[in-house]
Design a protein around this motif. Structure first.
Motif, short mmCIF file in Angstrom:
data_model
loop_
_atom_site.label_atom_id
_atom_site.label_comp_id
_atom_site.label_asym_id
_atom_site.label_seq_id
_atom_site.Cartn_x
_atom_site.Cartn_y
_atom_site.Cartn_z
N GLN A 99 0.85 -1.21 0.00
CA GLN A 99 0.00 0.00 0.00
C GLN A 99 0.88 1.25 0.00
O GLN A 99 0.60 2.22 -0.70
CB GLN A 99 -0.93 0.02 1.22
CG GLN A 99 -2.15 -0.87 1.09
CD GLN A 99 -2.84 -0.70 -0.25
OE1 GLN A 99 -3.19 0.41 -0.67
NE2 GLN A 99 -3.04 -1.80 -0.96
N HIS A 100 1.95 1.21 0.78
CA HIS A 100 2.86 2.35 0.82
C HIS A 100 3.52 2.59 -0.54
O HIS A 100 3.71 3.72 -0.96
CB HIS A 100 3.95 2.14 1.87
CG HIS A 100 3.46 2.22 3.28
ND1 HIS A 100 2.43 3.03 3.66
CD2 HIS A 100 3.87 1.59 4.41
CE1 HIS A 100 2.22 2.90 4.97
NE2 HIS A 100 3.08 2.03 5.44
N MET A 101 3.84 1.50 -1.20
CA MET A 101 4.44 1.65 -2.55
C MET A 101 3.46 2.35 -3.48
O MET A 101 3.82 3.24 -4.24
CB MET A 101 4.75 0.27 -3.16
CG MET A 101 5.88 -0.44 -2.51
SD MET A 101 6.03 -2.12 -3.19
CE MET A 101 6.89 -2.88 -1.81
N LYS A 102 2.23 1.89 -3.38
CA LYS A 102 1.19 2.49 -4.23
C LYS A 102 1.04 3.98 -3.92
O LYS A 102 0.96 4.81 -4.83
CB LYS A 102 -0.12 1.75 -3.98
CG LYS A 102 -1.21 2.10 -4.95
CD LYS A 102 -2.47 1.35 -4.62
CE LYS A 102 -3.61 1.81 -5.50
NZ LYS A 102 -4.86 1.17 -5.08
N GLU A 103 1.04 4.28 -2.62
CA GLU A 103 0.86 5.68 -2.22
C GLU A 103 1.93 6.59 -2.80
O GLU A 103 1.68 7.76 -3.06
CB GLU A 103 0.92 5.79 -0.68
CG GLU A 103 -0.41 5.54 -0.01
CD GLU A 103 -0.22 5.15 1.46
OE1 GLU A 103 0.74 5.64 2.10
OE2 GLU A 103 -1.05 4.35 1.96
N ILE A 104 3.13 6.08 -3.00
CA ILE A 104 4.17 6.98 -3.53
C ILE A 104 4.42 6.76 -5.03
O ILE A 104 5.48 7.08 -5.55
CB ILE A 104 5.48 6.92 -2.72
CG1 ILE A 104 6.15 5.55 -2.79
CG2 ILE A 104 5.22 7.32 -1.27
CD1 ILE A 104 7.58 5.57 -2.28
N GLY A 105 3.41 6.21 -5.69
CA GLY A 105 3.44 6.23 -7.15
C GLY A 105 4.21 5.12 -7.84
O GLY A 105 4.49 5.22 -9.04
N HIS A 106 4.54 4.06 -7.12
CA HIS A 106 5.25 2.96 -7.80
C HIS A 106 4.37 2.33 -8.89
O HIS A 106 3.20 2.01 -8.63
CB HIS A 106 5.60 1.85 -6.81
CG HIS A 106 6.86 2.11 -6.03
ND1 HIS A 106 7.24 3.33 -5.58
CD2 HIS A 106 7.84 1.24 -5.63
CE1 HIS A 106 8.39 3.23 -4.93
NE2 HIS A 106 8.78 1.98 -4.95
N ASN A 107 4.95 2.11 -10.05
CA ASN A 107 4.27 1.26 -11.04
C ASN A 107 5.03 -0.04 -11.24
O ASN A 107 4.63 -0.90 -12.01
CB ASN A 107 4.06 1.99 -12.37
CG ASN A 107 5.37 2.42 -13.01
OD1 ASN A 107 6.44 1.92 -12.66
ND2 ASN A 107 5.30 3.36 -13.95
N SER A 108 6.15 -0.21 -10.53
CA SER A 108 6.94 -1.43 -10.63
C SER A 108 7.80 -1.56 -9.38
O SER A 108 8.10 -0.55 -8.72
CB SER A 108 7.82 -1.41 -11.88
OG SER A 108 8.45 -0.14 -12.02
N PHE A 109 8.19 -2.80 -9.08
CA PHE A 109 8.95 -3.07 -7.86
C PHE A 109 9.72 -4.36 -8.07
O PHE A 109 9.17 -5.34 -8.56
CB PHE A 109 7.97 -3.22 -6.68
CG PHE A 109 8.62 -3.65 -5.39
CD1 PHE A 109 9.51 -2.81 -4.72
CD2 PHE A 109 8.32 -4.89 -4.82
CE1 PHE A 109 10.09 -3.21 -3.51
CE2 PHE A 109 8.90 -5.29 -3.61
CZ PHE A 109 9.79 -4.44 -2.97
N ARG A 110 11.02 -4.34 -7.71
CA ARG A 110 11.81 -5.58 -7.83
C ARG A 110 12.02 -6.22 -6.47
O ARG A 110 12.43 -5.55 -5.52
CB ARG A 110 13.17 -5.33 -8.46
CG ARG A 110 14.05 -6.59 -8.33
CD ARG A 110 15.27 -6.59 -9.17
NE ARG A 110 16.14 -5.49 -8.93
CZ ARG A 110 17.32 -5.57 -8.30
NH1 ARG A 110 17.75 -6.73 -7.80
NH2 ARG A 110 18.07 -4.50 -8.16
#
Ligand code: BG6
Length: 458
Positions: free
Chosen positions: A66-77
């Motif tokens: 959720q935190h990733m989403k909040e700061i605009g991530h569209n990808s994550f490794r």
């Protein structure tokens, strides 16, 4: 807006299993070399903090995503832990469930998972067989890769065989900062070589699955070599450093061949690895689709000041000395030079000499100690990190304008994580992690990055 990035640019961050998952001896996970080494020699690790709990992602992944989403991530490794997925060589259903949930949760939140198979974390049982020195471990890795493709290949579109494969070679077999703490160049060369054979075998296998729209690659820490001067001796030193530390993996990954000058040097000094006849063909036929670039610092070199000791063991450093450039900008906490243009030089080199292979910045970041010093109004004011990212992104932007095929930027890292021997000394995250409570708090850079990702530029 001055720096607009192409649409669909990948904005996100990267991490690895051992560094965030925690639950190191729970839920069926077996030991890897880090668990074992910490047990044996805890004083090697900063503040004697080991990999047991790290940042607890195993239990908090939902909230973290959720935190990733909040700061605009569209990808994550992320990486898969081999010793969690296949303890004693058998599939651990709890691990399957965990990685399934993480991958599904990322996708459900609009974040593409980039999955890496190996991030410095050799299972102890494999190390006991000799690790990458033993060809049996190459076959075991292939079986592990096969299971990962079977389990997650229907949803994961970006796969990576290894992260920074040269680091376990340097750390474990040359300079003593990874287990098994061996100092022996010939064994180091064998380890490096077998890693690439394992890599090529995983690619060969991956191709057989015929996944739709999927790509496979490798993540390399490309550290450009800059000579002290244009004197031929300095240029030679820099060329050889580049052969050992960049081209040793980059050339076989992209072209399926080792540089002839590297082979000449290793042959001359009796350091060639054992090979099998079909290896050449295997490497040639199984090259990457995509390259992840980890960039932190340049390598500045000069010709050797003194002749190497004829009785000393063979080392790559026989051919060059490191050079401390006067006036260089430093990240004093990590002891690494900051040279933003290096990121551009790497991309131009890939464009001009490596067929402009599709790439992305898979790691770049700044580790800083005691960041609580910078708290104001409850937020760590990490303007130094914002500057660091912005200045690197400007060079990435210039590279794109000059036709370099670079598709994204991932920061190291999403939340403060465990940095091997440095444990939690230097903090790299967009989110801080308070170790006693595991509380996550966004730093100023997190808010800043959110805007950049949303606007696709700055
Ligand atoms: C890269 C690795 O070398 O740099 C990461 O892929 C690592 O695992 C990162 O954590 C930062 O380096 P360090 O040594 O400060 O953790």
């Amino acid at each position: 807006m001055k720096y607009k990035f192409p649409s669909n640019f990948w904005w996100g961050s990267a991490t690895s299993a051992t560094q965030i998952e925690g639950a190191a001896s729970e839920e069926g996970k077996d030991k890897n070399i880090w668990d074992y080494w910490f047990e044996k020699e805890p004083n090697r690790f900063f503040d004697q903090v080991g990999p047991e709990k790290t940042s607890n992602f195993y239990y908090t992944y939902k909230q973290d995503i959720q935190h990733m989403k909040e700061i605009g991530h569209n990808s994550f490794r992320l990486s898969i832990s081999w010793s969690r997925l296949l303890p004693n060589g058998k599939v651990n259903q709890k691990a399957v469930d965990f990685y399934d949930h993480v991958i599904n949760e990322l996708i459900a939140n609009g974040i593409e998972p980039f999955v890496n198979l190996f991030h410095f974390d050799m299972p102890l049982s494999m190390q006991e067989l000799g690790g990458w020195e033993n060809r049996i471990v190459v076959e075991k890795y292939k079986e592990y890769a096969n299971i990962c493709f079977q389990l997650f290949g229907d949803r994961v579109r970006k796969w990576f065989t290894f992260n920074e494969p040269i680091v376990p070679v340097e750390g474990g077999y040359l300079y003593d900062f990874h287990y098994p703490n061996i100092v022996d160049a010939k064994r180091a060369v064998q380890v490096a070589y077998h890693t690439m054979i394992a890599h090529a075998k995983a690619i060969q296998l991956f191709r057989r699955f015929n996944f739709k729209d999927s790509k496979i690659g490798i993540i390399l820490n490309l550290t450009p070599s800059y000579p002290r001067s244009n004197n031929p001796a300095d240029l030679r030193a820099s060329r050889i450093a580049d052969l050992f530390f960049n081209r040793s993996f980059l050339d076989p990954a992209v072209y399926g061949e080792y540089p002839s000058e590297l082979i000449e040097i290793l042959t001359k000094y009796g350091q060639m690895p054992n090979t099998e006849v079909t290896d050449k063909e295997l490497l040639k036929a199984n090259t990457i689709d995509i390259l992840g670039i980890n960039y932190y610092q340049p390598r500045r070199v000069k010709a050797k000041e003194y002749l190497p000791n004829p009785y000393a063991p063979f080392m790559p450093d026989m051919f060059f000395d490191l050079y401390e450039m006067p006036g260089r900008k430093m990240n004093a906490y990590r002891g690494w030079e900051i040279y933003e243009k290096g990121i551009y030089d790497i991309l131009v080199n890939l464009r001009d000499n490596y067929g402009n292979i599709e790439s992305f910045i898979s790691e770049n970041g700044m580790g800083v100690q005691d960041e609580e010093r910078f708290i104001k109004d409850g937020v760590i004011q990490d303007d130094y990190r914002i500057d660091f990212i912005r200045e690197h992104l400007k060079w990435v932007h210039k590279a794109i304008a000059e036709a370099c095929n670079v598709k994204g930027y991932h920061l190291w890292t999403f939340m403060d994580n465990w940095s091997w021997l440095n444990a939690y000394k230097n903090r790299y995250g967009f989110y801080s992690v308070e170790l006693s409570t595991m509380k996550r708090t966004p730093k100023k850079s997190a808010y800043w990055f959110k805007k950049i990702a949303e606007n696709n530029g700055f």
